[in-house]
Scaffold this active site. Sequence first.
Site, PDB file in Angstrom:
ATOM      1  N   GLN A  46      29.475  42.116  39.802  1.00 39.23           N
ATOM      2  CA  GLN A  46      29.608  43.107  40.874  1.00 39.23           C
ATOM      3  C   GLN A  46      28.466  43.004  41.869  1.00 39.23           C
ATOM      4  OE1 GLN A  46      32.103  45.730  41.411  1.00 39.23           O
ATOM      5  NE2 GLN A  46      31.031  45.528  43.349  1.00 39.23           N
ATOM      6  N   HIS A  79      26.112  44.727  35.215  1.00 37.99           N
ATOM      7  CA  HIS A  79      27.357  44.359  35.888  1.00 37.99           C
ATOM      8  C   HIS A  79      27.019  43.261  36.904  1.00 37.99           C
ATOM      9  CE1 HIS A  79      31.399  44.508  37.008  1.00 37.99           C
ATOM     10  NE2 HIS A  79      31.539  45.779  37.386  1.00 37.99           N
ATOM     11  N   ARG A 101      34.761  40.409  45.304  1.00 41.05           N
ATOM     12  CA  ARG A 101      34.706  40.108  43.879  1.00 41.05           C
ATOM     13  C   ARG A 101      35.363  38.747  43.598  1.00 41.05           C
ATOM     14  NH1 ARG A 101      34.230  44.195  40.102  1.00 41.05           N
ATOM     15  NH2 ARG A 101      34.153  42.445  38.644  1.00 41.05           N
ATOM     16  N   CYS A 139      30.963  50.311  44.139  1.00 41.36           N
ATOM     17  CA  CYS A 139      31.716  49.285  43.410  1.00 41.36           C
ATOM     18  C   CYS A 139      33.140  49.709  43.094  1.00 41.36           C
ATOM     19  CB  CYS A 139      30.978  48.893  42.135  1.00 41.36           C
ATOM     20  SG  CYS A 139      30.836  50.208  40.903  1.00 41.36           S
ATOM     21  N   ASP A 196      27.438  54.988  42.693  1.00 38.34           N
ATOM     22  CA  ASP A 196      28.493  54.697  41.730  1.00 38.34           C
ATOM     23  C   ASP A 196      28.937  56.021  41.110  1.00 38.34           C
ATOM     24  OD1 ASP A 196      30.262  53.374  40.064  1.00 38.34           O
ATOM     25  OD2 ASP A 196      28.732  52.518  38.749  1.00 38.34           O
ATOM     26  N   ARG A 242      34.696  41.932  29.275  1.00 38.55           N
ATOM     27  CA  ARG A 242      34.352  43.260  29.806  1.00 38.55           C
ATOM     28  C   ARG A 242      34.158  44.136  28.580  1.00 38.55           C
ATOM     29  NH1 ARG A 242      34.864  46.183  34.734  1.00 38.55           N
ATOM     30  NH2 ARG A 242      35.649  48.315  34.484  1.00 38.55           N
TER      31      ARG A 242
END
Length: 312
Positions: free
Chosen positions: A141, A138, A296, A268, A229, A111
Amino acid sequence: MTQPVRHFVDLWRLSGADLRAILDDAAARKAARRGWTQGRVDPDAPASERTLAMIFQKNSTRTRFSFDAAMRQLGGDVIISTAADMQLGRGESIEDTAKVLSRMVDAIMIRANSHEDVERLAYASTIPVINGLSDKGHPCQILADLMTFEEHRGPVAGKTLAWVGDGNNVCASFIHAAPKLGFRLKIASPAIYHPDLMDLARAQAEQGQVEATDDPRAAVEGADCVITDTWVSMGDTDHDERLEALEPYQVDEALMSLAAPEGVFLHCLPAHRGEEVTDAVIDGPRSLVWDEAENRIHAQKSILAWCFGKIG
């Protein structure tokens, strides 16, 4: 003959067939676990005797817990570290780190602050590298998001998804996925925070149905799914400017009413309630955010299985 290492860095690098195989496997694995405890291992245990290294340059809740749970359910193990805990935090190169970890574990999830770090790690690694988040994408996701949509609304091919707000890394991965999986993507963002132009050009070259506008109402009109988001991501320094520019892009009940009657809402997480989305929407009957968060685990199990050559 040695097979090439399967990295999971950007969705645009994978074929539509591979993405479909991952999504189908994730749905099957989730269905097979219905009623099980979280710690029970899947019967095929595709990560048996394998260890995943997880490197965090950014804070995490969903990515950390879901990858840990995913590896355990696949029969594997994990080693978790922040970059500050490692020699990376004292100047060791990404390339040297990749060479060392390639001899100690079976895959790496990072990450990262910079997408360049993910690419450099993958280039120097002889084991799979998974992009758990970067400033450019991402991908994990988005597969969880698409899995969630398909659970409730059927195959995503031919459907219309609307992205509202900052044209950020999550938006980028939706752009990458659109031409691969055959859905239409309508993006509404202010000009100052528009999606990456290279991503848009690539999607167009792949005959993707991706449209960009500055009008959230036009994007949401008739959409099967509305996605947003947070407006200010970790590392952003223009907090006040972002809030001012993005205020007209809040997803509220009035905006959601323009979507298709069966249209759903995704986010998300974490959400900044009262900024990009209202409580009435995120807690409302159209919201699938909690299924999305759970998924996830399931999507990442299948990403890991794909990286290990067990599917696709």
